[in-house]
Each structure stands twice: as C-alpha cells, then as structure tokens.
Design a protein around this motif. Sequence first.
Motif, PDB file in Angstrom:
ATOM      1  N   UNK A 206       2.627   3.974  -0.298  1.00  0.00           N
ATOM      2  CA  UNK A 206       1.610   3.901   0.833  1.00  0.00           C
ATOM      3  C   UNK A 206       0.673   4.914   0.574  1.00  0.00           C
ATOM      4  N   UNK A 207      -0.503   4.624   1.243  1.00  0.00           N
ATOM      5  CA  UNK A 207      -1.504   5.416   1.330  1.00  0.00           C
ATOM      6  C   UNK A 207      -1.364   6.820   1.831  1.00  0.00           C
ATOM      7  N   UNK A 208      -1.994   7.943   1.419  1.00  0.00           N
ATOM      8  CA  UNK A 208      -1.687   9.277   2.341  1.00  0.00           C
ATOM      9  C   UNK A 208      -2.532   9.340   3.491  1.00  0.00           C
ATOM     10  N   UNK A 209      -3.367   8.434   3.403  1.00  0.00           N
ATOM     11  CA  UNK A 209      -4.156   8.264   4.925  1.00  0.00           C
ATOM     12  C   UNK A 209      -4.544   6.602   4.949  1.00  0.00           C
ATOM     13  N   UNK A 210      -4.155   5.889   5.865  1.00  0.00           N
ATOM     14  CA  UNK A 210      -4.640   4.660   6.171  1.00  0.00           C
ATOM     15  C   UNK A 210      -5.982   4.435   6.461  1.00  0.00           C
ATOM     16  N   UNK A 211      -6.866   3.466   6.091  1.00  0.00           N
ATOM     17  CA  UNK A 211      -8.136   3.422   6.162  1.00  0.00           C
ATOM     18  C   UNK A 211      -8.160   2.237   7.476  1.00  0.00           C
ATOM     19  N   UNK A 212      -9.570   2.157   7.778  1.00  0.00           N
ATOM     20  CA  UNK A 212      -9.776   1.574   9.053  1.00  0.00           C
ATOM     21  C   UNK A 212      -9.670   0.109   8.885  1.00  0.00           C
ATOM     22  N   UNK A 213      -9.731  -0.356   7.730  1.00  0.00           N
ATOM     23  CA  UNK A 213      -9.693  -2.103   7.419  1.00  0.00           C
ATOM     24  C   UNK A 213      -8.375  -2.616   7.329  1.00  0.00           C
ATOM     25  N   UNK A 214      -7.471  -2.044   6.651  1.00  0.00           N
ATOM     26  CA  UNK A 214      -6.109  -2.574   6.437  1.00  0.00           C
ATOM     27  C   UNK A 214      -5.179  -1.652   6.017  1.00  0.00           C
ATOM     28  N   UNK A 215      -3.931  -1.798   6.266  1.00  0.00           N
ATOM     29  CA  UNK A 215      -2.939  -0.874   5.937  1.00  0.00           C
ATOM     30  C   UNK A 215      -2.201  -1.532   4.979  1.00  0.00           C
ATOM     31  N   UNK A 216      -2.246  -1.273   3.638  1.00  0.00           N
ATOM     32  CA  UNK A 216      -1.370  -1.799   2.455  1.00  0.00           C
ATOM     33  C   UNK A 216      -0.490  -1.110   1.881  1.00  0.00           C
ATOM     34  N   UNK A 217       0.844  -1.409   1.689  1.00  0.00           N
ATOM     35  CA  UNK A 217       1.820  -0.607   1.103  1.00  0.00           C
ATOM     36  C   UNK A 217       2.638  -1.516   0.153  1.00  0.00           C
ATOM     37  N   UNK A 218       3.232  -1.063  -0.794  1.00  0.00           N
ATOM     38  CA  UNK A 218       3.879  -1.850  -1.840  1.00  0.00           C
ATOM     39  C   UNK A 218       5.270  -1.432  -1.653  1.00  0.00           C
ATOM     40  N   UNK A 219       6.446  -2.280  -2.227  1.00  0.00           N
ATOM     41  CA  UNK A 219       7.562  -2.186  -2.035  1.00  0.00           C
ATOM     42  C   UNK A 219       8.283  -2.884  -3.230  1.00  0.00           C
ATOM     43  N   UNK A 220       9.519  -2.280  -3.707  1.00  0.00           N
ATOM     44  CA  UNK A 220      10.167  -2.658  -4.663  1.00  0.00           C
ATOM     45  C   UNK A 220      11.872  -2.565  -4.199  1.00  0.00           C
ATOM     46  N   UNK A 221      12.513  -3.307  -4.398  1.00  0.00           N
ATOM     47  CA  UNK A 221      13.955  -3.126  -3.845  1.00  0.00           C
ATOM     48  C   UNK A 221      13.917  -3.654  -2.475  1.00  0.00           C
ATOM     49  N   UNK A 222      14.732  -3.135  -1.559  1.00  0.00           N
ATOM     50  CA  UNK A 222      14.941  -3.776  -0.584  1.00  0.00           C
ATOM     51  C   UNK A 222      14.336  -3.084   0.669  1.00  0.00           C
ATOM     52  N   UNK A 223      13.712  -3.336   1.962  1.00  0.00           N
ATOM     53  CA  UNK A 223      13.166  -2.399   2.804  1.00  0.00           C
ATOM     54  C   UNK A 223      13.138  -3.301   4.217  1.00  0.00           C
ATOM     55  N   UNK A 224      13.323  -2.622   5.338  1.00  0.00           N
ATOM     56  CA  UNK A 224      13.172  -3.282   6.654  1.00  0.00           C
ATOM     57  C   UNK A 224      12.110  -2.599   7.154  1.00  0.00           C
TER      58      UNK A 224
END
Length: 397
Positions: A206-224
């Motif tokens: 995940x970004x160190x700081x989210x920008x004002x347009x979108x919050x984009x994260x990436x996942x591998x494995x399993x997450x809730x």
Amino acid sequence: MERDQAKELLRKYREGTLTEQEKAILESWYLNVARSQDQSSDFAALEENLNSVWQSLPLHQSAVKKLPVSRPLTRWISIAASVLMVCSVGGFWLYKSRQAKPVARIAPPHTDVAPGDNRALLTLSDGSKIILNDTKTGERIQRGHASIVKTREGQIVFDLQGLPKTSEKETRQGYNTLSTPKAGHYQVKLPDGTQVWLNAVSTLRFPAVFNRKERLVEVTGEAYFEVAKMTDGKNRIPFKVVAGQQTIEVLGTQFNINSYRDENAIKTTLVEGRIQINLSGQPKKGVILQPGQQAQLAKGGQERPSESAELRVQQVDVEGVVSWKNGYFRFDQTTLPELMRQIARWYDVEVRFEGPIKEYEFVGQIERSANLSKVLKILELGGVHFRTEGKTIIVTE
C-alpha cells in the motif's frame, strides 16, 4: 469401553454428575459406536440413551446447522460415515468420506507444533524493515508525516499527523509492504482508517501516503478488509484492491479475498456493502457482488486471464469464509489437499502425499489455537493417517 462402563457413564450423564474427562470418554465412545454401524440388539437397546446424549453434547449443539435434530441415529449413521470431536480443542469436526472406511487406528503421537500467532514483517517505503513481533506495545515509529504505533491488541496503526494536500508526485514516493510468514497473521490500520487482517503467507502492499484520486493496494494470499470511507470535498475517493488478475473496487464495505498462489481459484467474498470486480483488460466481464456472494476466478497458466475466463458468482456461508479471522478453521465439503494446505500455512510445515489422494470431504470447525498434534489426531480418528519427518507431514493413506 465395556458396556457396563458405558451404562454407568450414561447414568451419570442423566444425573448431571459427569466430569469433563468422563464426558470426553462418553462422547468418544459414542462416536466410535456410531462409526462401527453395529446394528446388533445390544446396540439397539442403547440407541435411545445414545440419541439422548447426541442431542445434548457440545458436538451436536455446534453442528446443529449441519445435522437436523430430528434425524434418528441409524439414519444419521448411513448418511455421515463418521463424526469426530476432541473436547480439549474447543471445536467440533464433522468428517465425511465418499468411501466406506474401517474404524480408524490411533497412530503414535506426533512431534508437536504450536499454532501460528501475531508475526509479520513491515518493509517501509524507505527500504527499512521492522519485525513487528519484536516491536514493543506502544512503541511509536516516525516516518515523515506518518507515525506507526503497535497497539496492545497487536495491531499496527498508521497515523498521519498534519498531512498537507499532497501532489501526485509526492504520493508516488513509495509503497509500504506488510507480509506474514507461515504460522503468522497480522492486523493493520491503514492511513485512511481502513482495517486489514492478513492470514498466514500473505502480503499487503500500500502507498506510504494515499493520493486524492484513488486508494490502491495489492494483495497476495488471504486478507479481510473493513474499508473506511474517504472523501476529497464532496467527491468519494475510491478504494481498489488488486489481487492477481482482478481489480476490486470498493464502495465502503467488508470483504474477504483468498488469492493464494497454490489454490486453483481467486475467491472474493462480500460480507457487507457492495463491490465491483473487473478482470484485467476485460472490463465487460466485471460483476457486482451483493452481501453473501462469492466470485471465483479459476486460475490459468497465464499471468493475464484468457478471453474465455469468467467470474463465477455463488452464494456462500460467509461466516465460514471469514472464520480464519475469528480464530477458527472452518470446512464445508473441503477436500483433503485443500485442508492440508491450510494446515501447512498455519503451522509452518510441509505436506507430502504418498500414493493416490482419496476423495475425502470435511465439514466442521476447530480452533486455530490448537496444537498441530491435536488436529492430526482428529484426522487420524477419521481414517486419515500420517507420519512425520522433521517438519514434513506425510499423508500415507
């Protein structure tokens, strides 16, 4: 157990004087009798008492959704090949086999392995690494406008202090990565307030700081995810999750993603709210999920889905899907290989099969706080057998 001893335990059961140890003995004996499918007159004479025990045992109370209360014992035997439970584990285990199985033999005890716990590695955008299980509770780590704190519950919280309006260039300064090993899980609160639970062998980028347009994260494995709402003035800032070949756009919601590389499908399950799932390069094949639905994307041999790839949507038991977050293994017609992959991740062991893999199906739940030996003992009681070589579990039949 001798019949006279069984009758004595049944008497004490009716009087409410059974000890916990005696209750465990009675339950175990009852289940073994049921598995033997003994239809003798002696067995028939005890059936009424046995059914009474079945109606009140903790096993039955936990399993009531799976087995109707009114089902008579003899019919239950013909439908479920066996039912297993170990009281000290604090859960129940219903085991079904597609093949008739003999009464299981008890294998010698295995070298014990403790269950997983809170452990993870945080790699910050500047390249520094923090072993979170070594970090003290309340310890604060300052990085630019953000501070990172470990709470008493073992969660890490990113707190943005006086963050100014950031430019697109500033928000590209880097990404943080939270990763869990085998036998580890962790919880994090992101800078926008979103909470994420990571299962074993999983990664959140995940970004160190989210920008004002979108919050984009990436996942591998399993997450809730429990996604926090975020706006820029009157405009909603969307939250997106990239998991393998799909991108999930969130509208303020709770959902689970299972995208382990060793599983045959990416499974996205909606608990609350609404999400839209799009396939990479194929926007027309996107789907919108309603609570209680799961989208499955079968994995192919390519990085990108083929033109024939489809998102298959079905209703599922949401409680079962997210049980790992709540401290349980929960199975619903789970195959033996799938079950053993979960065990391998949580107990940091390797699993190997000797010979053909039989078509077992498992239904039930058990606490993830149980030591490995107890889990294996339950499986052995159901007719699955193992031997161990160091940290490798070998399934022998």
